[in-house]
Scaffold this active site. Structure first.
Site, mmCIF file in Angstrom:
data_model
loop_
_atom_site.group_PDB
_atom_site.id
_atom_site.type_symbol
_atom_site.label_atom_id
_atom_site.label_comp_id
_atom_site.label_asym_id
_atom_site.label_seq_id
_atom_site.Cartn_x
_atom_site.Cartn_y
_atom_site.Cartn_z
ATOM 1 N N SER A 103 68.553 38.939 -5.697
ATOM 2 C CA SER A 103 67.411 38.368 -6.417
ATOM 3 C C SER A 103 66.138 39.190 -6.156
ATOM 4 O O SER A 103 66.088 40.351 -6.542
ATOM 5 C CB SER A 103 67.271 36.895 -6.027
ATOM 6 O OG SER A 103 66.394 36.246 -6.880
ATOM 7 N N ASP A 153 72.507 32.214 -15.688
ATOM 8 C CA ASP A 153 71.403 32.265 -14.727
ATOM 9 C C ASP A 153 70.128 31.726 -15.377
ATOM 10 O O ASP A 153 69.649 32.295 -16.368
ATOM 11 C CB ASP A 153 71.213 33.730 -14.283
ATOM 12 C CG ASP A 153 70.306 33.855 -13.077
ATOM 13 O OD1 ASP A 153 69.380 33.036 -12.941
ATOM 14 O OD2 ASP A 153 70.519 34.779 -12.277
ATOM 15 N N HIS A 184 72.511 31.505 -10.944
ATOM 16 C CA HIS A 184 71.828 32.445 -10.055
ATOM 17 C C HIS A 184 72.563 32.586 -8.722
ATOM 18 O O HIS A 184 72.456 33.602 -8.046
ATOM 19 C CB HIS A 184 70.394 31.960 -9.829
ATOM 20 C CG HIS A 184 69.475 33.041 -9.344
ATOM 21 N ND1 HIS A 184 69.178 34.164 -10.084
ATOM 22 C CD2 HIS A 184 68.790 33.173 -8.178
ATOM 23 C CE1 HIS A 184 68.334 34.932 -9.401
ATOM 24 N NE2 HIS A 184 68.096 34.353 -8.236
HETATM 25 C C1 MLT Z 1 62.942 35.079 -7.345
HETATM 26 O O1 MLT Z 1 62.507 33.942 -7.339
HETATM 27 O O2 MLT Z 1 63.230 35.699 -6.324
HETATM 28 C C2 MLT Z 1 63.139 35.713 -8.664
HETATM 29 O O3 MLT Z 1 64.291 35.311 -9.173
HETATM 30 C C3 MLT Z 1 63.168 37.170 -8.605
HETATM 31 C C4 MLT Z 1 61.888 37.729 -8.155
HETATM 32 O O4 MLT Z 1 60.904 37.009 -8.074
HETATM 33 O O5 MLT Z 1 61.885 38.928 -7.860
#
Ligand code: MLT
Length: 204
Positions: A103, A153, A184
């Site tokens: 992520s 996702d 996710h």
């Molecule tokens: C997160 O919440 O980490 C997002 O999905 C990705 C990001 O902010 O880079």
């Protein structure tokens, strides 16, 4: 700019992994997952040094939730410098270092590929999205990328994941993109695919 990090010496014959966690986690979060993928690898795991509502990240977001592009660039360079400083101190040959990012960690790994391609030869991107579209074409010939995306996702539209894969493709990287029937969160099949990829590319 400094970072908290965790280092685990492993078998020098195995590909060392650079662990980059998701939002709200820390440098210990991905250790069990990394051990599933490569039980004996050396691990260098770095904590993001931005804290958003008490949650660790690698770069800031703007109030509307989009990425703060200025901060993203600044912190990506600082992270790259930090890795270049500490990896050799731990005996890691950076030409063999493979990122394993989830992520937000996958996103900073892609940002590093685009801005500082000399840092990493390869990256395992779990639920990654486009951090920014490079203004100029980047030459990523010889880089190896595996991108694991969730078809349902809620955070990363599949079109965005495909766009990321396309950026790598046109940049000359060797990209494997797998679309998983999930959201996710990761599934066991992600781990199996990443393991198979690591084995086929590195014999690990
Ligand atoms: C997160 O919440 O980490 C997002 O999905 C990705 C990001 O902010 O880079």
């Amino acid at each position: 700019m400094t970072h908290h990090y965790h280092f685990e010496q492993g078998d020098n014959a195995k590909t060392p992994l650079l662990l980059l966690h998701g939002t709200g986690a820390d440098e210990f979060d991905l250790i069990p997952l990394a051990r599933q993928i490569s039980p004996d690898a050396t691990l260098l795991s770095i904590r993001g040094n931005v804290v958003e509502h008490g949650q660790n990240r690698y770069f800031s977001r703007l109030p509307d939730g989009t990425f703060d592009q200025q901060d993203l660039r600044l912190r990506t360079h600082a992270l790259a410098d930090f890795i270049a400083e500490i990896a050799p101190k731990h005996g890691i040959d950076m030409s063999t270092l493979v990122a394993l990012g989830f992520s937000n960690g996958a996103n900073v790994a892609s940002a590093m590929m685009f801005l500082r391609p000399e840092i990493l030869p390869a990256a395992i991107l779990l639920r990654g999205m486009v951090p920014f579209v490079p203004e100029n074409p980047v030459a990523l010939d010889g880089k190896k990328i595996i991108l694991q995306s969730g078809m349902e996702d809620p955070i990363i539209p599949i079109a965005n994941a495909k766009q990321l894969a396309e950026i790598y493709r046109v940049s000359g990287a060797e990209i494997s993109h797998h679309l998983m029937p999930t959201g996710h969160g990761l599934m066991q099949q992600d781990m199996l695919q990443v393991r198979a990829w690591l084995q086929s590319h590195y014999g690990d």
